[in-house]
Scaffold this active site. Structure first.
Site, PDB file in Angstrom:
ATOM      1  N   ARG A 117      26.952  63.277 -59.884  1.00 51.67           N
ATOM      2  CA  ARG A 117      26.621  64.453 -59.054  1.00 51.67           C
ATOM      3  C   ARG A 117      27.611  64.565 -57.899  1.00 51.67           C
ATOM      4  O   ARG A 117      27.970  65.648 -57.462  1.00 51.67           O
ATOM      5  CB  ARG A 117      25.182  64.340 -58.532  1.00 51.67           C
ATOM      6  CG  ARG A 117      24.141  64.256 -59.632  1.00 51.67           C
ATOM      7  CD  ARG A 117      22.767  63.951 -59.075  1.00 51.67           C
ATOM      8  NE  ARG A 117      22.702  62.637 -58.436  1.00 51.67           N
ATOM      9  CZ  ARG A 117      21.623  62.139 -57.842  1.00 51.67           C
ATOM     10  NH1 ARG A 117      20.511  62.858 -57.808  1.00 51.67           N
ATOM     11  NH2 ARG A 117      21.635  60.939 -57.287  1.00 51.67           N
TER      12      ARG A 117
ATOM     13  N   SER B  67      10.840  60.405 -54.312  1.00 55.60           N
ATOM     14  CA  SER B  67      10.227  61.746 -54.391  1.00 55.60           C
ATOM     15  C   SER B  67       9.520  61.954 -55.724  1.00 55.60           C
ATOM     16  O   SER B  67       8.363  62.405 -55.769  1.00 55.60           O
ATOM     17  CB  SER B  67      11.277  62.842 -54.146  1.00 55.60           C
ATOM     18  OG  SER B  67      12.430  62.632 -54.929  1.00 55.60           O
TER      19      SER B  67
ATOM     20  N   HIS C  62      23.354  52.830 -54.184  1.00 52.94           N
ATOM     21  CA  HIS C  62      22.268  53.407 -54.990  1.00 52.94           C
ATOM     22  C   HIS C  62      21.414  52.291 -55.564  1.00 52.94           C
ATOM     23  O   HIS C  62      21.918  51.207 -55.866  1.00 52.94           O
ATOM     24  CB  HIS C  62      22.816  54.290 -56.123  1.00 52.94           C
ATOM     25  CG  HIS C  62      21.797  55.252 -56.632  1.00 52.94           C
ATOM     26  ND1 HIS C  62      20.881  54.918 -57.589  1.00 52.94           N
ATOM     27  CD2 HIS C  62      21.539  56.531 -56.281  1.00 52.94           C
ATOM     28  CE1 HIS C  62      20.102  55.964 -57.821  1.00 52.94           C
ATOM     29  NE2 HIS C  62      20.473  56.961 -57.026  1.00 52.94           N
TER      30      HIS C  62
HETATM   31  N1  NMX Z   1      25.798  50.739 -46.324  1.00 55.78           N
HETATM   32  C1  NMX Z   1      25.544  49.494 -45.846  1.00 55.78           C
HETATM   33  N2  NMX Z   1      24.767  48.597 -46.479  1.00 55.78           N
HETATM   34  C2  NMX Z   1      24.264  48.963 -47.656  1.00 55.78           C
HETATM   35  C3  NMX Z   1      24.514  50.213 -48.246  1.00 55.78           C
HETATM   36  C4  NMX Z   1      25.302  51.124 -47.522  1.00 55.78           C
HETATM   37  N3  NMX Z   1      25.536  52.343 -47.953  1.00 55.78           N
HETATM   38  N4  NMX Z   1      23.863  50.270 -49.429  1.00 55.78           N
HETATM   39  C5  NMX Z   1      23.232  49.094 -49.566  1.00 55.78           C
HETATM   40  N5  NMX Z   1      23.454  48.298 -48.488  1.00 55.78           N
HETATM   41  C6  NMX Z   1      22.873  47.001 -48.189  1.00 55.78           C
HETATM   42  C7  NMX Z   1      21.356  47.141 -48.135  1.00 55.78           C
HETATM   43  O1  NMX Z   1      20.927  47.670 -46.870  1.00 55.78           O
HETATM   44  C8  NMX Z   1      20.913  45.737 -48.387  1.00 55.78           C
HETATM   45  O2  NMX Z   1      21.075  45.016 -47.201  1.00 55.78           O
HETATM   46  P1  NMX Z   1      20.056  43.827 -46.781  1.00 55.78           P
HETATM   47  O3  NMX Z   1      20.263  42.774 -47.840  1.00 55.78           O
HETATM   48  O4  NMX Z   1      20.522  43.428 -45.436  1.00 55.78           O
HETATM   49  O5  NMX Z   1      18.685  44.400 -46.813  1.00 55.78           O
HETATM   50  C9  NMX Z   1      21.952  45.241 -49.396  1.00 55.78           C
HETATM   51  O6  NMX Z   1      23.104  46.099 -49.242  1.00 55.78           O
HETATM   52  C10 NMX Z   1      21.490  45.309 -50.829  1.00 55.78           C
HETATM   53  O7  NMX Z   1      21.035  46.635 -51.102  1.00 55.78           O
HETATM   54  P2  NMX Z   1      21.162  47.248 -52.581  1.00 55.78           P
HETATM   55  O8  NMX Z   1      20.335  46.403 -53.481  1.00 55.78           O
HETATM   56  O9  NMX Z   1      22.562  47.476 -52.946  1.00 55.78           O
HETATM   57  O10 NMX Z   1      20.516  48.694 -52.367  1.00 55.78           O
HETATM   58  P3  NMX Z   1      18.991  49.147 -52.471  1.00 55.78           P
HETATM   59  O11 NMX Z   1      18.672  49.367 -53.900  1.00 55.78           O
HETATM   60  O12 NMX Z   1      18.098  48.225 -51.715  1.00 55.78           O
HETATM   61  O13 NMX Z   1      19.023  50.528 -51.677  1.00 55.78           O
HETATM   62  C11 NMX Z   1      19.971  52.597 -51.012  1.00 55.78           C
HETATM   63  C12 NMX Z   1      19.654  51.673 -52.187  1.00 55.78           C
HETATM   64  C13 NMX Z   1      20.421  53.940 -51.560  1.00 55.78           C
HETATM   65  C14 NMX Z   1      18.703  52.782 -50.186  1.00 55.78           C
HETATM   66  C15 NMX Z   1      21.095  51.957 -50.168  1.00 55.78           C
HETATM   67  O14 NMX Z   1      22.283  51.853 -50.926  1.00 55.78           O
HETATM   68  C16 NMX Z   1      21.369  52.713 -48.877  1.00 55.78           C
HETATM   69  O15 NMX Z   1      20.680  52.464 -47.877  1.00 55.78           O
HETATM   70  N6  NMX Z   1      22.373  53.665 -48.882  1.00 55.78           N
HETATM   71  C17 NMX Z   1      22.635  54.490 -47.734  1.00 55.78           C
HETATM   72  C18 NMX Z   1      21.597  55.596 -47.647  1.00 55.78           C
HETATM   73  C19 NMX Z   1      21.790  56.614 -48.737  1.00 55.78           C
HETATM   74  O16 NMX Z   1      22.884  57.083 -49.012  1.00 55.78           O
HETATM   75  N7  NMX Z   1      20.670  56.993 -49.375  1.00 55.78           N
HETATM   76  C20 NMX Z   1      20.687  58.071 -50.366  1.00 55.78           C
HETATM   77  C21 NMX Z   1      20.485  57.589 -51.805  1.00 55.78           C
HETATM   78  C22 NMX Z   1      20.526  58.748 -52.757  1.00 55.78           C
HETATM   79  N8  NMX Z   1      19.394  59.657 -52.543  1.00 55.78           N
HETATM   80  O17 NMX Z   1      19.598  60.841 -52.448  1.00 55.78           O
HETATM   81  O18 NMX Z   1      18.250  59.238 -52.471  1.00 55.78           O
HETATM   82  C1  MLT Z   2      17.650  60.717 -56.301  1.00 61.92           C
HETATM   83  O1  MLT Z   2      18.281  61.701 -56.703  1.00 61.92           O
HETATM   84  O2  MLT Z   2      16.405  60.662 -56.333  1.00 61.92           O
HETATM   85  C2  MLT Z   2      18.397  59.606 -55.651  1.00 61.92           C
HETATM   86  O3  MLT Z   2      19.659  59.428 -56.197  1.00 61.92           O
HETATM   87  C3  MLT Z   2      17.614  58.340 -55.514  1.00 61.92           C
HETATM   88  C4  MLT Z   2      17.289  57.569 -56.756  1.00 61.92           C
HETATM   89  O4  MLT Z   2      17.510  58.002 -57.879  1.00 61.92           O
HETATM   90  O5  MLT Z   2      16.774  56.439 -56.580  1.00 61.92           O
END
Ligand code: NMX
Ligand code: MLT
Length: 440
Positions: A326, A240, A317
């Site tokens: 948070r 964002s 994250h």
């Molecule tokens: N559940 C299952 N798998 C996960 C999760 C999770 N919560 N978090 C990461 N992984 C997997 C991810 O999909 C990836 O799999 P693959 O190698 O098959 O592509 C692997 O672990 C490595 O990912 P990371 O490097 O740890 O995470 P990345 O930096 O790529 O993504 C998020 C960060 C936040 C997108 C990821 O942790 C996620 O999808 N979390 C669940 C969705 C979520 O809660 N998002 C909100 C974040 C905060 N916000 O407000 O934005």
């Molecule tokens: C946010 O508040 O924007 C989320 O935690 C995602 C991020 O910092 O990458």
């Protein structure tokens, strides 16, 4: 000129030479390396953006203008009798870097309230949306419609000097921020309350006024303050914030940039995760059919989700490597105000059960909960049960950091963002050359 704007002007004048000096005298200093892994991997950990509004340490969490969140909550002034600070205080802090004193916050709250009136055509645009629309799509469109209000855009076309860009950007920012609770509450009333909209009360601060328009009694005023302050900023690389910065770099105004950031926030890997958490929880509650949740049952459900190739919403994250502060602040609020809440009991169990499973699975770099794992449950508890609305609440908060950044982007005259791209073949050639091989 108001005292706040005068103060901001002084800070901008003092800051500008620092940026000029860095570019002119140290422009060739290498800050980071772009590896193929970083390039293909979504630029994770690549230090390539600049902001002074907030900074995220993977092992500590966010600092707003160098204050940790516990410090922000302890130092910002509060309305009489409130547990949480004025949201207006965090706007002041992010813009100036200063904690406002009593006089400064009183003046600012008054000035801010005067900017809240939303033009009628915005309500007409909202009303024109079909009822099944997602509130984030309506929210984004409502902000986009207000582009015609932009003072920046008007002044730009009149031929304002670059050095002055920040001034109308500041006016647009405050005008937009003051209207957001009103627009959001109107969308809520249209979608879920048969259009019964409660008019705003200019004598209330932003958090209390939002609670009033939502028709929810105390402590929802404090819940709103807590929510908007916590979501205000998370440095500049998140989708964002980065979207708003990128769009703003083409000199699109605050309305266009904030509408764009709302679209990025609406994705399930980003802000929409707060809605996904509630969907996930309710599917599980339904499955249990009235039985008390046990650790074993939760474990089974978490593994089922993972084995289906899905993510556990609210966990993980891209930067943080600890439980999101948070999350912890909202958890403390929940323990104090709603320890017996049914869904909070689930959230509590997830906090215990999910991280070891994610560690065992060995994929997620951060197994701990993020902000979205807790925020929706608090809203649910206080009666906002329509969980597709939760990301709109995130958006109101995030707009605060976005606009502080946009004002400073223009003040420091950061240029159009335009990185260079490469083709796969080019990358292959670079890899062969650096590794000294003829074939990959
Ligand atoms: N559940 C299952 N798998 C996960 C999760 C999770 N919560 N978090 C990461 N992984 C997997 C991810 O999909 C990836 O799999 P693959 O190698 O098959 O592509 C692997 O672990 C490595 O990912 P990371 O490097 O740890 O995470 P990345 O930096 O790529 O993504 C998020 C960060 C936040 C997108 C990821 O942790 C996620 O999808 N979390 C669940 C969705 C979520 O809660 N998002 C909100 C974040 C905060 N916000 O407000 O934005
Ligand atoms: C946010 O508040 O924007 C989320 O935690 C995602 C991020 O910092 O990458």
């Amino acid at each position: 000129m108001t005292d706040l704007k005068q103060k901001l002007k002084g800070k901008i004048d003092n800051w500008r030479p620092r940026i000029t000096k860095l570019v002119e005298e140290y422009g060739d200093v290498v800050v980071d390396e772009v590896t193929i892994e970083k390039l293909i991997g979504g630029m994770r950990d690549l230090n390539c953006l600049i902001t002074d509004i907030s900074n995220l340490d993977p092992n500590e969490g966010i600092r707003y203008r160098d204050y940790t969140l516990p410090e922000v909550f302890a130092k910002l002034p509060k309305p009489k009798g409130a547990e949480m600070p004025y949201v207006e205080g965090v706007i002041y802090l992010l813009l100036t870097g200063d904690i406002p004193n009593e006089q400064e916050i009183t003046d600012f709250v008054d000035e801010f309230a005067q900017r809240r009136i939303v033009p009628d055509y915005v309500y007409e645009v909202i009303d024109a949306f079909p009822p099944q629309s997602h509130p984030m799509a309506i929210f984004s469109a409502a902000l986009l419609t207000m582009h015609r209000e932009s003072l920046f855009s008007k002044k730009y076309h009149q031929g304002i000097s670059k050095k002055e860009y920040w001034d109308p950007m500041y006016e647009d920012s405050l005008n937009l921020l003051a209207k957001l609770p009103e627009i959001a509450a109107y969308i809520y009333a249209k979608l879920y309350r048969n259009g019964k909209f409660i008019k705003s009360n200019p004598n209330l601060d932003m958090g209390a006024n939002f609670a009033h328009m939502m028709g929810i009694p105390a402590p929802y005023d404090d819940v709103s303050r807590l929510h908007f302050i916590l979501h205000a900023d998370h440095e500049s690389g998140n989708v964002s914030a980065h979207t708003a910065h990128l769009v703003g770099s083409s000199l699109s105004d605050v309305y266009l940039s904030t509408s764009a950031m709302i679209n990025g926030l609406a994705g399930p890997l980003h802000g929409l995760a707060n809605q996904e958490v509630l969907i996930w929880l309710h599917e599980f509650v339904k499955k249990l059919d009235g039985q008390e949740p046990t650790e074993e049952a939760i474990r089974e459900q978490v593994w089922k989700t993972l084995k289906a190739g899905q993510v556990i919403p609210g966990f993980g994250h891209a930067v943080l490597r600890i439980t999101d502060p948070r999350y912890m602040i909202q958890r403390e609020f929940s323990l104090k105000h709603m320890p017996e809440d049914e869904l909070f009991k689930y959230v509590n169990l997830l906090f215990k059960v999910v991280p070891p499973i994610l560690i065992e699975q060995g994929k997620a770099k951060n197994p701990w909960p993020n902000v979205d794992a807790q925020s929706g449950v608090i809203q649910w508890h206080y009666g906002v049960k329509e969980y597709d609305f939760y990301t709109v609440l995130f958006g109101i908060g995030r707009a605060i950091g976005i606009s502080a950044n946009l004002v400073w982007d223009r003040a420091l005259q950061y240029p159009l963002e335009r990185p260079k791209s490469l083709t796969t073949e080019m990358l292959e050639k670079i890899a062969m050359c650096k590794k000294g091989v003829d074939k990959l």
